[in-house]
Design a protein around this motif. Structure first.
Motif, PDB file in Angstrom:
ATOM      1  N   ARG A  82       1.103  -1.195  -0.001  1.00 30.02           N
ATOM      2  CA  ARG A  82       0.164  -0.036  -0.091  1.00 30.02           C
ATOM      3  C   ARG A  82       0.963   1.439   0.219  1.00 30.02           C
ATOM      4  O   ARG A  82       1.831   1.411   0.679  1.00 30.02           O
ATOM      5  CB  ARG A  82      -1.003   0.044   1.350  1.00 30.02           C
ATOM      6  CG  ARG A  82      -1.995  -1.177   1.125  1.00 30.02           C
ATOM      7  CD  ARG A  82      -2.769  -1.232   2.467  1.00 30.02           C
ATOM      8  NE  ARG A  82      -3.999  -0.076   2.247  1.00 30.02           N
ATOM      9  CZ  ARG A  82      -3.553   1.168   3.092  1.00 30.02           C
ATOM     10  NH1 ARG A  82      -2.769   1.055   4.198  1.00 30.02           N
ATOM     11  NH2 ARG A  82      -4.707   2.072   3.051  1.00 30.02           N
ATOM     12  N   VAL A  83       0.441   2.211  -0.714  1.00 35.70           N
ATOM     13  CA  VAL A  83       1.077   3.451  -1.056  1.00 35.70           C
ATOM     14  C   VAL A  83       0.159   4.640  -0.250  1.00 35.70           C
ATOM     15  O   VAL A  83      -1.085   4.760  -0.743  1.00 35.70           O
ATOM     16  CB  VAL A  83       1.670   3.943  -2.268  1.00 35.70           C
ATOM     17  CG1 VAL A  83       2.255   5.076  -2.248  1.00 35.70           C
ATOM     18  CG2 VAL A  83       2.269   2.754  -2.709  1.00 35.70           C
TER      19      VAL A  83
ATOM     20  N   LEU B 244      -4.774   7.196   1.423  1.00 37.48           N
ATOM     21  CA  LEU B 244      -4.526   6.283   0.427  1.00 37.48           C
ATOM     22  C   LEU B 244      -4.232   6.586  -0.932  1.00 37.48           C
ATOM     23  O   LEU B 244      -4.836   7.484  -1.204  1.00 37.48           O
ATOM     24  CB  LEU B 244      -5.643   5.165   0.325  1.00 37.48           C
ATOM     25  CG  LEU B 244      -5.173   3.904  -0.575  1.00 37.48           C
ATOM     26  CD1 LEU B 244      -4.146   3.069  -0.002  1.00 37.48           C
ATOM     27  CD2 LEU B 244      -6.749   3.279  -0.617  1.00 37.48           C
ATOM     28  N   ILE B 245      -3.104   6.344  -1.659  1.00 42.00           N
ATOM     29  CA  ILE B 245      -2.920   6.538  -2.979  1.00 42.00           C
ATOM     30  C   ILE B 245      -3.037   5.431  -3.814  1.00 42.00           C
ATOM     31  O   ILE B 245      -3.783   5.456  -4.810  1.00 42.00           O
ATOM     32  CB  ILE B 245      -1.433   7.101  -3.122  1.00 42.00           C
ATOM     33  CG1 ILE B 245      -1.127   8.468  -2.110  1.00 42.00           C
ATOM     34  CG2 ILE B 245      -1.185   7.479  -4.404  1.00 42.00           C
ATOM     35  CD1 ILE B 245       0.232   8.804  -2.236  1.00 42.00           C
ATOM     36  N   GLY B 246      -2.548   4.177  -3.450  1.00 37.86           N
ATOM     37  CA  GLY B 246      -2.867   2.899  -4.246  1.00 37.86           C
ATOM     38  C   GLY B 246      -1.919   1.913  -3.772  1.00 37.86           C
ATOM     39  O   GLY B 246      -1.613   1.790  -2.534  1.00 37.86           O
ATOM     40  N   GLN B 247      -1.722   1.121  -4.607  1.00 32.37           N
ATOM     41  CA  GLN B 247      -0.849  -0.023  -4.527  1.00 32.37           C
ATOM     42  C   GLN B 247       0.409  -0.220  -5.435  1.00 32.37           C
ATOM     43  O   GLN B 247       0.230   0.325  -6.676  1.00 32.37           O
ATOM     44  CB  GLN B 247      -1.553  -1.430  -4.535  1.00 32.37           C
ATOM     45  CG  GLN B 247      -2.775  -1.549  -3.481  1.00 32.37           C
ATOM     46  CD  GLN B 247      -3.368  -3.093  -4.062  1.00 32.37           C
ATOM     47  OE1 GLN B 247      -3.376  -3.379  -4.961  1.00 32.37           O
ATOM     48  NE2 GLN B 247      -3.807  -3.601  -2.639  1.00 32.37           N
ATOM     49  N   VAL B 248       1.527  -0.687  -4.946  1.00 33.16           N
ATOM     50  CA  VAL B 248       2.756  -0.738  -5.789  1.00 33.16           C
ATOM     51  C   VAL B 248       2.386  -2.021  -6.858  1.00 33.16           C
ATOM     52  O   VAL B 248       1.840  -2.980  -6.701  1.00 33.16           O
ATOM     53  CB  VAL B 248       3.844  -1.250  -4.975  1.00 33.16           C
ATOM     54  CG1 VAL B 248       5.159  -1.518  -5.851  1.00 33.16           C
ATOM     55  CG2 VAL B 248       3.948  -0.149  -3.846  1.00 33.16           C
ATOM     56  N   ALA B 249       3.048  -1.639  -8.101  1.00 37.08           N
ATOM     57  CA  ALA B 249       2.768  -2.540  -9.309  1.00 37.08           C
ATOM     58  C   ALA B 249       4.126  -2.528 -10.001  1.00 37.08           C
ATOM     59  O   ALA B 249       4.677  -1.207 -10.126  1.00 37.08           O
ATOM     60  CB  ALA B 249       1.388  -2.315 -10.162  1.00 37.08           C
ATOM     61  N   ALA B 250       4.418  -3.379 -10.689  1.00 40.11           N
ATOM     62  CA  ALA B 250       5.888  -3.055 -11.528  1.00 40.11           C
ATOM     63  C   ALA B 250       5.290  -3.324 -12.920  1.00 40.11           C
ATOM     64  O   ALA B 250       4.486  -4.264 -13.443  1.00 40.11           O
ATOM     65  CB  ALA B 250       6.673  -4.593 -11.222  1.00 40.11           C
ATOM     66  N   ASP B 251       5.880  -2.630 -13.805  1.00 36.44           N
ATOM     67  CA  ASP B 251       5.531  -2.614 -15.480  1.00 36.44           C
ATOM     68  C   ASP B 251       6.515  -3.267 -16.018  1.00 36.44           C
ATOM     69  O   ASP B 251       7.164  -4.118 -15.456  1.00 36.44           O
ATOM     70  CB  ASP B 251       5.831  -1.040 -15.829  1.00 36.44           C
ATOM     71  CG  ASP B 251       7.187  -0.528 -15.539  1.00 36.44           C
ATOM     72  OD1 ASP B 251       8.335  -1.380 -15.360  1.00 36.44           O
ATOM     73  OD2 ASP B 251       7.551   0.511 -15.950  1.00 36.44           O
ATOM     74  N   PRO B 252       6.212  -3.595 -17.305  1.00 31.92           N
ATOM     75  CA  PRO B 252       7.131  -4.810 -18.023  1.00 31.92           C
ATOM     76  C   PRO B 252       8.587  -4.341 -17.915  1.00 31.92           C
ATOM     77  O   PRO B 252       9.306  -5.387 -17.879  1.00 31.92           O
ATOM     78  CB  PRO B 252       6.580  -4.641 -19.371  1.00 31.92           C
ATOM     79  CG  PRO B 252       5.099  -4.317 -19.297  1.00 31.92           C
ATOM     80  CD  PRO B 252       4.946  -3.274 -18.038  1.00 31.92           C
ATOM     81  N   GLY B 253       8.851  -3.257 -17.674  1.00 31.87           N
ATOM     82  CA  GLY B 253      10.177  -2.891 -17.614  1.00 31.87           C
ATOM     83  C   GLY B 253      10.936  -3.256 -16.400  1.00 31.87           C
ATOM     84  O   GLY B 253      12.241  -2.692 -16.320  1.00 31.87           O
ATOM     85  N   GLY B 254      10.118  -3.367 -15.287  1.00 28.42           N
ATOM     86  CA  GLY B 254      10.474  -3.553 -14.067  1.00 28.42           C
ATOM     87  C   GLY B 254      10.457  -2.245 -13.129  1.00 28.42           C
ATOM     88  O   GLY B 254      10.902  -2.489 -11.910  1.00 28.42           O
TER      89      GLY B 254
END
Length: 300
Positions: free
Chosen positions: A224-225, A239-249
């Motif tokens: 959580r961010v 609350l801002i959102g959640q961490v996610a990783a894009d295809p580039g990492g």
């Protein structure tokens, strides 16, 4: 008047009766022959069957084809009914799937909303989104509240679940909100549960990247961010959102706010934190704090 002997009915009538009588006698004889229980008659029946039945395949072919056609038609009819039933069930399943997805999204939003812990001193005013900028290079919306409602530049806005942006311009009756996705947006944030500090930097995309992470090894997708409150721009704990990783990492933030349906926004009234007063007068030269005097009348 004499009867006309040349009439054809005088000859066909007796002929028909004769043929009918012969046919009845033949059928009766076949019936009696097939009913007789005798080895000799049984051998005769077998010879008749072997002689005539194989030669009647051509005559039985239309009958067999008609029977197979009727069976196929009945099978196709059952398949058609099953297809109709399956299509009806599929439509029902699609409706149930849509209802389940809506309930899942609503449940997730309510869970996120329950996890929000805002300062109880924070109050808010709700405004309606009038229009957006319509530009891919500037992410902003216009609210129908302004200076007459006490709005101040820099106040945070949210859609009830997550942070959306900040007030960047205030008119008498309207206010401009710069969204988190705008390239000029920079939000100090805290990543939970590791407690790492980072910066949510807008880049005109739906998922802004995380910059200046203290220790990237401690951050995982799904964390959580929330806003950190550093700099006094935004209240902490939103609350801002959640961490996610894009295809580039690269780590990005999947925003909790529904940017596709921004209809109403809450503007949080943030009058700043209370400043700690100068404590020099409570610190004496003899020690950090003076011992309190004993009440009068109390034995030492």
């Amino acid at each position: 008047m004499p009867k006309d002997r040349s009439s054809s009915s005088d000859f066909t009538g007796p002929l028909r009766r004769l043929l009918l009588a012969v046919l009845v006698l033949a059928l009766t004889g076949v019936f009696l022959l097939w009913r007789i229980d005798s080895p000799r008659v049984e051998r005769f029946r077998a010879q008749v069957t072997d002689h005539f039945v194989p030669n009647l395949d051509w005559a039985m072919a239309p009958v067999t084809g008609t029977i197979n056609l009727l069976r196929d038609f009945q099978s196709y009819q059952r398949l058609s009914e099953q297809n109709r039933e399956l299509r009806s069930e599929l439509r029902q399943m699609q409706a149930w799937k849509e209802a389940a997805l809506q309930l899942e999204q609503e449940n997730a939003r309510l869970l996120d909303l329950n996890n929000v812990r805002l300062d109880p001193r924070l109050t808010f005013i709700t405004g309606t989104v009038l229009a957006d900028s319509g530009s891919p290079y500037r992410q902003s919306v216009l609210l129908n509240v302004g200076a007459r409602d006490g709005l101040v530049e820099g106040w945070a806005t949210m859609d009830g679940i997550g942070l959306v942006g900040r007030i960047a311009g205030v008119g008498k009756n309207t206010a401009r909100v710069i969204l988190l996705t705008d390239a000029s947006s920079r939000i100090p944030a805290t990543i939970q549960p590791s407690g790492q500090r980072a910066m949510v930097a807008g880049d005109n995309s739906a998922a802004p990247p995380l910059d200046f992470i203290e220790n990237r090894e401690l951050v995982r997708p799904g964390d959580r961010v929330i806003s950190s409150g550093d700099g006094g721009v935004f209240p902490a704990g939103i609350l801002i959102g959640q961490v996610a990783a894009d295809p580039g990492g690269r780590l990005r933030v999947r925003l909790a706010a529904d940017y596709e349906r921004l209809e109403f926004l809450r503007v949080l009234r943030n009058h700043g934190n209370e400043k700690v007063p100068d404590t020099a007068h409570v610190i004496t030269s003899d020690g950090p704090l003076a011992e309190p005097a004993a009440p009068v009348g109390v034995n030492q």
